[in-house]
Design an enzyme around this catalytic site. Sequence first.
Site, PDB file in Angstrom:
ATOM      1  N   CYS A   2      22.745 -16.022 -31.203  1.00  0.00           N
ATOM      2  CA  CYS A   2      21.912 -17.085 -31.768  1.00  0.00           C
ATOM      3  C   CYS A   2      21.214 -16.645 -33.054  1.00  0.00           C
ATOM      4  O   CYS A   2      20.842 -15.490 -33.193  1.00  0.00           O
ATOM      5  CB  CYS A   2      20.833 -17.493 -30.780  1.00  0.00           C
ATOM      6  N   ARG A  27      27.103 -14.269 -37.032  1.00  0.00           N
ATOM      7  CA  ARG A  27      26.633 -13.711 -35.755  1.00  0.00           C
ATOM      8  C   ARG A  27      27.364 -14.313 -34.554  1.00  0.00           C
ATOM      9  O   ARG A  27      27.316 -13.755 -33.469  1.00  0.00           O
ATOM     10  CB  ARG A  27      25.128 -13.974 -35.603  1.00  0.00           C
ATOM     11  N   TRP A  73      24.317 -19.628 -29.324  1.00  0.00           N
ATOM     12  CA  TRP A  73      25.458 -19.049 -28.597  1.00  0.00           C
ATOM     13  C   TRP A  73      25.119 -19.252 -27.127  1.00  0.00           C
ATOM     14  O   TRP A  73      24.165 -18.658 -26.609  1.00  0.00           O
ATOM     15  CB  TRP A  73      25.580 -17.568 -28.945  1.00  0.00           C
ATOM     16  N   ASN A  99      15.896 -17.436 -29.338  1.00  0.00           N
ATOM     17  CA  ASN A  99      16.999 -16.498 -29.061  1.00  0.00           C
ATOM     18  C   ASN A  99      16.577 -15.669 -27.862  1.00  0.00           C
ATOM     19  O   ASN A  99      15.418 -15.270 -27.767  1.00  0.00           O
ATOM     20  CB  ASN A  99      17.213 -15.527 -30.228  1.00  0.00           C
ATOM     21  N   GLY A 100      17.517 -15.369 -26.980  1.00  0.00           N
ATOM     22  CA  GLY A 100      17.188 -14.544 -25.817  1.00  0.00           C
ATOM     23  C   GLY A 100      17.330 -15.350 -24.542  1.00  0.00           C
ATOM     24  O   GLY A 100      17.878 -16.449 -24.539  1.00  0.00           O
ATOM     25  N   GLU A 485      40.432   1.278 -29.953  1.00  0.00           N
ATOM     26  CA  GLU A 485      39.855   0.460 -31.018  1.00  0.00           C
ATOM     27  C   GLU A 485      40.907  -0.487 -31.613  1.00  0.00           C
ATOM     28  O   GLU A 485      40.623  -1.656 -31.887  1.00  0.00           O
ATOM     29  CB  GLU A 485      39.243   1.383 -32.083  1.00  0.00           C
ATOM     30  N   LYS A 489      40.508  -4.525 -31.543  1.00  0.00           N
ATOM     31  CA  LYS A 489      40.545  -5.331 -32.772  1.00  0.00           C
ATOM     32  C   LYS A 489      41.520  -6.493 -32.615  1.00  0.00           C
ATOM     33  O   LYS A 489      41.236  -7.623 -32.961  1.00  0.00           O
ATOM     34  CB  LYS A 489      41.004  -4.446 -33.916  1.00  0.00           C
ATOM     35  N   GLU A 492      40.267  -9.144 -30.064  1.00  0.00           N
ATOM     36  CA  GLU A 492      39.089  -9.856 -30.557  1.00  0.00           C
ATOM     37  C   GLU A 492      39.440 -10.996 -31.498  1.00  0.00           C
ATOM     38  O   GLU A 492      38.881 -12.080 -31.393  1.00  0.00           O
ATOM     39  CB  GLU A 492      38.175  -8.891 -31.343  1.00  0.00           C
ATOM     40  N   HIS A 508      51.268   6.048 -15.480  1.00  0.00           N
ATOM     41  CA  HIS A 508      50.581   5.741 -14.228  1.00  0.00           C
ATOM     42  C   HIS A 508      50.235   4.248 -14.135  1.00  0.00           C
ATOM     43  O   HIS A 508      49.289   3.889 -13.447  1.00  0.00           O
ATOM     44  CB  HIS A 508      49.327   6.600 -14.099  1.00  0.00           C
ATOM     45  N   LYS A 607      28.414 -11.285 -33.180  1.00  0.00           N
ATOM     46  CA  LYS A 607      28.310 -10.042 -33.946  1.00  0.00           C
ATOM     47  C   LYS A 607      27.279  -9.120 -33.324  1.00  0.00           C
ATOM     48  O   LYS A 607      27.460  -7.919 -33.246  1.00  0.00           O
ATOM     49  CB  LYS A 607      27.892 -10.389 -35.383  1.00  0.00           C
TER      50      LYS A 607
HETATM   51  C1  G6P Z   1      29.695  -7.085 -30.219  1.00  0.00           C
HETATM   52  C2  G6P Z   1      30.463  -7.087 -31.518  1.00  0.00           C
HETATM   53  C3  G6P Z   1      31.280  -5.804 -31.631  1.00  0.00           C
HETATM   54  C4  G6P Z   1      30.372  -4.596 -31.494  1.00  0.00           C
HETATM   55  C5  G6P Z   1      29.549  -4.650 -30.202  1.00  0.00           C
HETATM   56  C6  G6P Z   1      28.460  -3.583 -30.196  1.00  0.00           C
HETATM   57  O1  G6P Z   1      30.563  -7.173 -29.155  1.00  0.00           O
HETATM   58  O2  G6P Z   1      31.315  -8.201 -31.588  1.00  0.00           O
HETATM   59  O3  G6P Z   1      31.917  -5.765 -32.888  1.00  0.00           O
HETATM   60  O4  G6P Z   1      31.138  -3.433 -31.507  1.00  0.00           O
HETATM   61  O5  G6P Z   1      28.893  -5.907 -30.094  1.00  0.00           O
HETATM   62  O6  G6P Z   1      27.551  -3.893 -31.228  1.00  0.00           O
HETATM   63  P1  G6P Z   1      26.615  -2.868 -31.940  1.00  0.00           P
HETATM   64  O7  G6P Z   1      25.905  -3.682 -32.977  1.00  0.00           O
HETATM   65  O8  G6P Z   1      25.677  -2.342 -30.889  1.00  0.00           O
HETATM   66  O9  G6P Z   1      27.445  -1.791 -32.511  1.00  0.00           O
END
Ligand code: G6P
Length: 612
Positions: A2, A27, A73, A99-100, A485, A489, A492, A508, A607
């Site tokens: 949010c 975000r 959100w 927010n929260g 990673e 990616k 996502e 396994h 984000k």
């Molecule tokens: C969210 C974002 C990711 C990020 C993760 C941790 O899931 O979409 O891209 O890696 O949060 O966020 P941070 O800001 O703590 O690295």
Amino acid sequence: MCGIVGYIGYREAYPILIKGLHRLEYRGYDSAGVAILNNKIHVYKCKGKVAELENHVGNKDVTSTIGMAHTRWATHGEPNDINAHPHYSQSRKLAIIHNGIIENYLTLKEELIKRGHKFKSNTDTEVLIHLIEDIQTNVNINLIEATRIALNEVIGAYAIVILSSDDPDMLIAARKGSPLIIGVGKDEFFLASDATPIVEYTKNVVYLDDEELAIIKRNEELKIKTIKNKEKTPYIHKLKLSLNSLEKSGYDHFMLKEIFEQPRSIRDSFRGRLNAKTGDVRLGGITEYEQKLINAKRIIIIACGTSWHAAMVGEYIIENLARIPVEVEYASEFRYRNPVIYEDDVVIAISQSGETADTLAAIELAKSRGATILGICNVIGSSIARMTHAGSYTHAGPEIGVASTKAFTAQVTILILLALRLAKIKGTISTSKFYQIINELELIPDKVEETLKVDEKVKAIAGKFKDARNFLYLGRGYYFPVALEGALKLKEISYIHAEGYPAAEMKHGPIALIDHEMPVVFIAPNKGIYEKVISNIQEVKARKGIIIAIVTKGDTIVKQLADYTIEIPETEEMLIPLLATIPLQLLSYHIAVMRGCNVDQPRNLAKSVTVE
Ligand code: G6P
């Protein structure tokens, strides 16, 4: 997650609010709304993007010099027009954005229903504004006091802004566990959940602390008090953010821009911290805690998402070079599993945003058990940066694309510097090896630049696999987190199911998935246990899997086995994650674009995850 924007001053509020919402779009959100005050409070809100909100507002009169806006959100209640913020109080004289999560909202709601309150939405937020109004009218006190008392009754996290039609020259804001920043201009104030909507108006900002309440009145000084009623003096910080860094600068997407920024962002991460000539490596922010780290029986790294993958690279490098045991934990698990934490443990929290709720809570837990906490954050002034005993900023610059790219390589860079520093002090690295690594590290930005030249080739490969339904990413040693990673990616942003696995562990389980349709990405540079990885490639090939391999420039062996190879420059083994990650970022990017996905704002993702 949010986003919050607020304005009070002499300018028209609406354009500032909408522009602010656009800045916060990165975000992640699913509905948006705005409230402006013009005799009474006018709320406009709807499901969807900010552009849809603008259409919804259309030509309505939104003239006002005070207002607030929100991107939501969804947590409590589905993303729809009704659950979108702002929410009115019972009398509609108050409105709130939040927010929260208010955890005890159901209990409060039941109580308020008994007292005659009627709710329109399923949100926890609406309960809070009703509660504030209930206190205000029943106890007959002013809005500031009512808000303060209400906030003492809620359990959970909040960043809120309140607008009142009885107080047309005031905004009230408060925070606990969710960031809120106040921009202090000349005769005007801005509010936002991060600095991006504020920076074009003023560089002077006040970061609200937990349980602080701000009273923001037109033509008056900013007042801050705690929810326990203790006056605080606002401390003005200078923002270092540049407006340029918030624009796409000619790239189609922020993610692509950020991938291509990595030569610069990696260099900025080690700038002033590494001198290959004198052999000096230091992280100024944590110098004071070096001895603690050296004497630590254990380093625990806590993080989420991509930052967790960087932590894993860090684990391998720190253990190898500095011989200090490292444990990497998901913050969300760590905080609830009653972990063993000793006072001589050093906990390192890694977070791009510095606001991730689980990481914040994990820090609190470790702090309460007496551990030393260091932070590696990208966002200056963020909650984690302020909550930790000390730390290092990654200096990657604002990362707007939801899928983290340059923040990851910057985090890995800091962890390499840390490992080198500790190894040097402890004497666990030979002088020649030390110089070999730092000389190579200095060359990494140029080698990243060279790696980026694979873009066209990667795009062609992406074209072949854009319709794949599954992907497997395999790597060993330092390249195992790179495989994780790479898979993250892809899922996502393209919504293709992808799994990262240690290459040898594949037999396994995941090996059962391999057939002639399964693309398998191997991170297979000619360092470390290269031969073993080749055996794993053979295992996939024997089952007709399609092999895409990241190889060292000039490689001939893997080339004979793989269907596609992508070359990266030769470098030190432990620095390879900084190069091998790049083609994987590009691969996900191109596949996502070809599938017509919203690369910078993938569905359901945020984000900065400010709720647990
Ligand atoms: C969210 C974002 C990711 C990020 C993760 C941790 O899931 O979409 O891209 O890696 O949060 O966020 P941070 O800001 O703590 O690295």
